[in-house]
Design a protein around this motif. Structure first.
Motif, short mmCIF file in Angstrom:
data_model
loop_
_atom_site.label_atom_id
_atom_site.label_comp_id
_atom_site.label_asym_id
_atom_site.label_seq_id
_atom_site.Cartn_x
_atom_site.Cartn_y
_atom_site.Cartn_z
N TYR A 43 0.84 -1.20 0.00
CA TYR A 43 0.00 0.00 0.00
C TYR A 43 0.87 1.25 0.00
N GLN A 44 0.67 2.07 -1.02
CA GLN A 44 1.44 3.31 -1.10
C GLN A 44 0.53 4.50 -0.83
N PRO A 45 0.94 5.38 0.08
CA PRO A 45 0.06 6.49 0.46
C PRO A 45 -0.12 7.53 -0.64
N LEU A 60 -0.63 -2.14 -4.65
CA LEU A 60 0.30 -2.59 -5.69
C LEU A 60 0.74 -4.01 -5.39
N MET A 61 0.64 -4.86 -6.39
CA MET A 61 0.85 -6.28 -6.14
C MET A 61 2.32 -6.67 -6.11
N ARG A 62 2.63 -7.58 -5.21
CA ARG A 62 3.95 -8.18 -5.12
C ARG A 62 3.79 -9.69 -5.06
N TRP A 63 4.77 -10.37 -5.64
CA TRP A 63 4.74 -11.84 -5.61
C TRP A 63 5.92 -12.32 -4.80
N VAL A 112 -7.34 0.42 -6.74
CA VAL A 112 -6.95 -0.89 -7.27
C VAL A 112 -6.77 -0.77 -8.78
N ASN A 113 -5.68 -1.31 -9.29
CA ASN A 113 -5.43 -1.28 -10.73
C ASN A 113 -6.25 -2.34 -11.45
N LEU A 114 -6.90 -1.96 -12.53
CA LEU A 114 -7.62 -2.93 -13.36
C LEU A 114 -6.90 -3.04 -14.70
N LEU A 174 -8.08 7.71 -14.28
CA LEU A 174 -7.33 7.45 -15.50
C LEU A 174 -5.84 7.50 -15.16
N ASP A 175 -5.20 6.33 -15.25
CA ASP A 175 -3.82 6.15 -14.81
C ASP A 175 -2.83 6.51 -15.92
N ASP A 176 -1.61 6.81 -15.53
CA ASP A 176 -0.50 7.02 -16.48
C ASP A 176 -0.83 8.06 -17.55
N ASP A 198 1.33 10.86 -15.30
CA ASP A 198 2.36 9.84 -15.31
C ASP A 198 3.68 10.35 -14.74
N LYS A 199 4.37 9.43 -14.06
CA LYS A 199 5.58 9.85 -13.36
C LYS A 199 6.70 10.30 -14.30
N SER A 200 6.64 9.94 -15.56
CA SER A 200 7.69 10.41 -16.48
C SER A 200 7.67 11.94 -16.60
N VAL A 234 6.43 11.28 -7.31
CA VAL A 234 7.09 12.45 -6.74
C VAL A 234 8.20 11.97 -5.81
N GLU A 235 9.42 12.28 -6.16
CA GLU A 235 10.57 11.75 -5.41
C GLU A 235 11.31 12.79 -4.60
N THR A 236 11.12 14.07 -4.93
CA THR A 236 11.90 15.10 -4.23
C THR A 236 11.00 16.22 -3.72
N GLY A 253 4.34 9.13 -4.26
CA GLY A 253 5.73 8.95 -4.66
C GLY A 253 6.62 8.64 -3.48
N TYR A 254 7.85 8.26 -3.80
CA TYR A 254 8.79 7.86 -2.76
C TYR A 254 9.05 8.98 -1.76
N PHE A 255 8.90 10.24 -2.21
CA PHE A 255 9.09 11.36 -1.29
C PHE A 255 8.13 11.26 -0.10
P1 C2E Z 1 1.22 2.01 -11.79
O1 C2E Z 1 -0.21 1.68 -11.63
O2 C2E Z 1 1.55 3.21 -12.61
O3 C2E Z 1 1.80 2.13 -10.32
C1 C2E Z 1 2.78 3.06 -9.90
C2 C2E Z 1 4.15 2.44 -9.93
O4 C2E Z 1 5.11 3.45 -9.64
C3 C2E Z 1 4.35 1.37 -8.86
O5 C2E Z 1 5.27 0.42 -9.39
C4 C2E Z 1 4.99 2.16 -7.73
O6 C2E Z 1 5.73 1.35 -6.84
C5 C2E Z 1 5.89 3.06 -8.52
N1 C2E Z 1 6.24 4.29 -7.80
C6 C2E Z 1 5.54 4.93 -6.85
N2 C2E Z 1 6.18 6.04 -6.44
C7 C2E Z 1 7.32 6.11 -7.16
C8 C2E Z 1 8.41 7.05 -7.20
O7 C2E Z 1 8.45 8.05 -6.48
N3 C2E Z 1 9.40 6.79 -8.10
C9 C2E Z 1 9.39 5.69 -8.92
N4 C2E Z 1 10.40 5.52 -9.75
N5 C2E Z 1 8.37 4.79 -8.90
C10 C2E Z 1 7.35 5.00 -8.04
P2 C2E Z 1 5.03 -1.15 -9.18
O8 C2E Z 1 4.47 -1.41 -7.82
O9 C2E Z 1 6.28 -1.84 -9.60
O10 C2E Z 1 3.89 -1.48 -10.24
C11 C2E Z 1 4.15 -1.34 -11.62
C12 C2E Z 1 2.88 -1.45 -12.42
O11 C2E Z 1 2.33 -2.77 -12.33
C13 C2E Z 1 1.78 -0.53 -11.95
O12 C2E Z 1 2.02 0.78 -12.44
C14 C2E Z 1 0.57 -1.21 -12.56
O13 C2E Z 1 0.45 -0.86 -13.92
C15 C2E Z 1 0.95 -2.67 -12.45
N6 C2E Z 1 0.29 -3.26 -11.26
C16 C2E Z 1 0.69 -3.28 -9.97
N7 C2E Z 1 -0.21 -3.93 -9.19
C17 C2E Z 1 -1.21 -4.33 -10.02
C18 C2E Z 1 -2.45 -5.05 -9.82
O14 C2E Z 1 -2.85 -5.43 -8.71
N8 C2E Z 1 -3.20 -5.27 -10.95
C19 C2E Z 1 -2.82 -4.83 -12.19
N9 C2E Z 1 -3.63 -5.09 -13.23
N10 C2E Z 1 -1.69 -4.15 -12.39
C20 C2E Z 1 -0.88 -3.90 -11.33
#
Ligand code: C2E
Ligand code: CA
Ligand code: CA
Ligand code: CA
Length: 275
Positions: A43-45, A60-63, A112-114, A174-176, A198-200, A234-236, A253-255
């Protein structure tokens, strides 16, 4: 030269085999991961700078692989999408995230990401309904994040699915935004509650006038359209300060905090004076 070419081909073939093997291994293991409870949500705030508070979290999912350790979503979500495993993984994420958020003391939202692939499943809406009912989570506390590809493919049917999800009281983000095929016309095809920049763009905003101009265009537009904006990645403190100047008030963001498992979920926001 001929021998050389052959060798290069051989090498290419070996690498292909290896990639295919790795992919197949992941696919096989992923089936176990679902039943073996190896998948976890972190869970990211999401911080609201107007209220100096955490208003929600993104799941955000982890395995947690028994041999290979922690695997990040980019290494298994695409495979899950190709194999159809995303349907059960996605349902898991919905149930788990709703249960988790329902257990919180506060009223924070859970995002939750779909995957666009999940829209091919006609049971998606009933998954969401069941997740809400079984957890008792108020629908307005659930937010689903979709990317514009949902609007690109099978537009009509997906828009109607989004409308049904919205009718449950669930919010839709709407993501990214700004990547891929992004076009402002997507904002006309569906009334999104939120746009995530988007973070880019955040990453480039200090070096690139174009990135900054796009951020400005998005925030300006959101003001007149009643759409919330979240700045991702957002990192800084410098990025935070600048984005606030541009009128952003929701930040991720990580900040502010990295994704964390439930036990160590970041709870307080200590505001850092941007001046
Ligand atoms: P997303 O939805 O764009 O999620 C944001 C990603 O940016 C996450 O990567 C997060 O950890 C990362 N992030 C957050 N803050 C920062 C920051 O300050 N700097 C940088 N460099 N990265 C940051 P994560 O957790 O590796 O997830 C990657 C992608 O995987 C997600 O991008 C999403 O598209 C997908 N994803 C993750 N969990 C799920 C899920 O439960 N279902 C689906 N369908 N996709 C998922
Ligand atoms: Ca997301
Ligand atoms: Ca994103
Ligand atoms: Ca993404």
């Amino acid at each position: 030269a001929k021998r050389n070419g052959r060798n290069r081909y051989e090498l290419f073939r070996v690498e292909m085999d290896e990639a295919a093997r790795k992919r197949r291994d992941i696919e096989l293991d992923l089936r176990d991961a679902i039943t073996g409870k190896q998948l976890r949500l972190y869970y990211q705030p999401i911080t609201d700078s107007d209220h100096n508070d955490i208003t929600g979290y993104e799941a955000l999912m982890r395995w947690n692989h028994p041999v290979n350790g922690l695997i990040m979503p980019m290494d298994f979500i695409p495979i899950a999408e190709e194999t159809g495993l995303i349907h059960s993984i996605g349902a898991f994420a919905l149930y788990e995230a709703c249960q988790e958020a329902a257990s919180w003391v506060g009223e924070q939202t859970i995002a939750v990401n779909l995957s666009p692939v999940q829209f091919k499943n006609s049971a998606l809406i009933s998954f969401i309904e069941t997740a809400l009912e079984e957890s008792g989570l108020a629908p307005h506390r659930l937010e689903v994040e979709v990317t514009e590809s949902v609007l690109l493919e099978n537009n009509h049917s997906n828009v109607s699915t989004l409308e049904k999800i919205k009718a449950l009281g669930v919010r839709i983000a709407l993501d990214d935004f700004g990547t891929g095929y992004s076009s402002l016309s997507y904002l006309r095809s569906f009334p999104f509650d939120k746009i995530k920049i988007d973070k880019s763009f955040i990453n480039d905003m200090h070096e690139s006038r174009e990135a900054l101009a796009i951020i400005r265009a998005i925030t300006g537009m959101s003001r007149s359209m009643d759409i919330q904006i979240t700045a991702e990645g957002v990192e800084t403190g410098e990025q935070f300060r600048r984005l606030k100047e541009e009128g952003c008030s929701l930040f991720q963001g990580y900040f502010f905090g990295r994704p964390q498992p439930s036990e160590t979920r970041l709870m307080g926001f200590s505001p850092i004076d941007p001046s």
